[in-house]
Scaffold this active site. Structure first.
Site, PDB file in Angstrom:
ATOM      1  N   LYS A 100       0.837  -1.207   0.000  1.00 22.09           N
ATOM      2  CA  LYS A 100       0.000   0.000   0.000  1.00 22.09           C
ATOM      3  C   LYS A 100       0.866   1.249   0.000  1.00 22.09           C
ATOM      4  CE  LYS A 100      -0.745   0.190   5.049  1.00 22.09           C
ATOM      5  NZ  LYS A 100      -0.396  -1.121   5.550  1.00 22.09           N
ATOM      6  N   ALA A 111     -10.064  -0.795  10.692  1.00 24.54           N
ATOM      7  CA  ALA A 111     -10.338  -1.779   9.630  1.00 24.54           C
ATOM      8  C   ALA A 111     -10.355  -1.184   8.227  1.00 24.54           C
ATOM      9  CB  ALA A 111     -11.660  -2.516   9.894  1.00 24.54           C
TER      10      ALA A 111
END
Length: 336
Positions: free
Chosen positions: A203, A235
């Site tokens: 990421k 999350a």
């Protein structure tokens, strides 16, 4: 002075169900009733914490069960004050059992003029008279070096491996996923235990808390993907990783996370995500929202923690709990 072999347990308010489960498990193994030491941990009207121990603990081997989870500051102060009360009551040894070690994510300086709070918390625990720490899946292994006392860091990987083998059956189409480059070692450990290949989700962020893009390193097409990590907070990253894996051809996405912090919009995000299920441990007491979510399932840590406490008390190996062969009999009855 020799350490007494009969451990005594005391708990704060952070995760009383887990403390009681550990006591029940120790009672089962020792053949005698092991209860929590009678004490009260209360607050004055202004929020100050007050601890009073109602049983004699002179010369006893004391274990304080207290994860420093949300509210982290209150639970940490409860732990410190309980340790002080036990030391002033002449306990022979005080061990802190921290299924979840709060402030572990602040383990290094990433920019100028920031603290290393994990080290500060370690100093506070040692300064209060705690002589040993038993914890599980520290966010960074080097935190053990922040302490000048023994630290036993247990791992959820062997328990997760037992759970995966029990629930997935055929593992030929299973692939373990690390949600970032930093978690490769943790993902590799589970992959090795279940004999599965591994991939990585890379990421990139434009700003803190804001994910610009995700790239999957590895072929996940036609695979049942298992994302492995130590902490799930809001999350956001986890759900985006699940969506990215599904876009790349995964047939299912499951997640195995040790510490379910699950704050803010976490439960709503998980409920609406493409992830099939999230498996966490009970290191942090589940909120009503987490307990009610059909996509979230919890595996118990009491069998492993109870055995760890007994091994410390008896002066035997704690590292034996790193293996599935050792944990299998301990979890007999849960996985059949």
């Amino acid at each position: 002075m020799p350490t007494p072999s009969e451990p005594k347990l005391i708990s704060g308010n952070a995760n009383m169900p887990l403390a009681m489960a550990i006591a029940r498990r120790m009672s089962l193994h020792r053949g005698v009733n092991v209860g929590l030491v009678d004490a009260r941990v209360e607050r004055f009207n202004d929020g100050e914490i007050f601890v009073e121990v109602f049983e004699n603990v002179r010369g006893e081997d004391m274990f304080i069960i207290q994860p420093t989870s949300n509210p982290a500051n209150d639970n940490l102060m409860e732990l410190l004050i309980m340790a002080d009360a036990l030391r002033r009551s002449s306990a022979a040894r005080v061990t802190a059992v921290l299924p979840y070690f709060g402030y572990a994510r602040q383990d290094r300086r990433t920019k100028a003029r920031t603290p290393i709070t994990a080290k500060m918390v370690a100093n506070m625990l040692v300064g209060t008279g705690i002589e040993r720490v038993l914890t599980m899946d520290l966010h960074a292994a080097q935190i053990q070096g922040f302490f000048d006392i023994p630290v036993d860091n247990l791992y959820a990987a062997p328990v997760f491996a037992l759970d995966v083998k029990h629930n997935f059956g055929d593992l030929s189409d299973v692939m373990v996923i690390s949600p970032d480059v930093g978690g490769v070692a943790r993902a590799r450990e589970l992959a090795k235990r279940i004999g599965a290949p591994m991939a990585i989700v890379d990421k990139r962020r434009n700003a803190p808390g804001e994910i610009a893009e995700m790239t999957v390193i590895g072929d996940v097409k036609g695979k049942k993907c298992i994302i492995v990590d130590d902490i799930c907070d809001t999350a956001g990253t986890l759900c985006k990783a699940a969506d990215t894996l599904m876009e790349q051809g995964a047939i299912e996405v499951h997640s195995y996370i040790t510490h379910g912090v699950l704050s803010g919009p976490a439960v709503e995000r998980i409920t609406n995500s493409s992830m099939k299920q999230l498996v966490i441990t009970d290191s942090i007491e589940a909120t009503p929202e987490v307990a009610a979510c059909p996509k979230i399932r919890s595996v118990p840590t009491a069998p492993m923690l109870a055995q760890g406490i007994m091994n410390i008390a008896n002066g035997t190996s704690v590292s034996s709990l790193f293996d599935e062969e050792t944990l299998g009999p301990i979890y007999d009855g849960y996985y059949k």
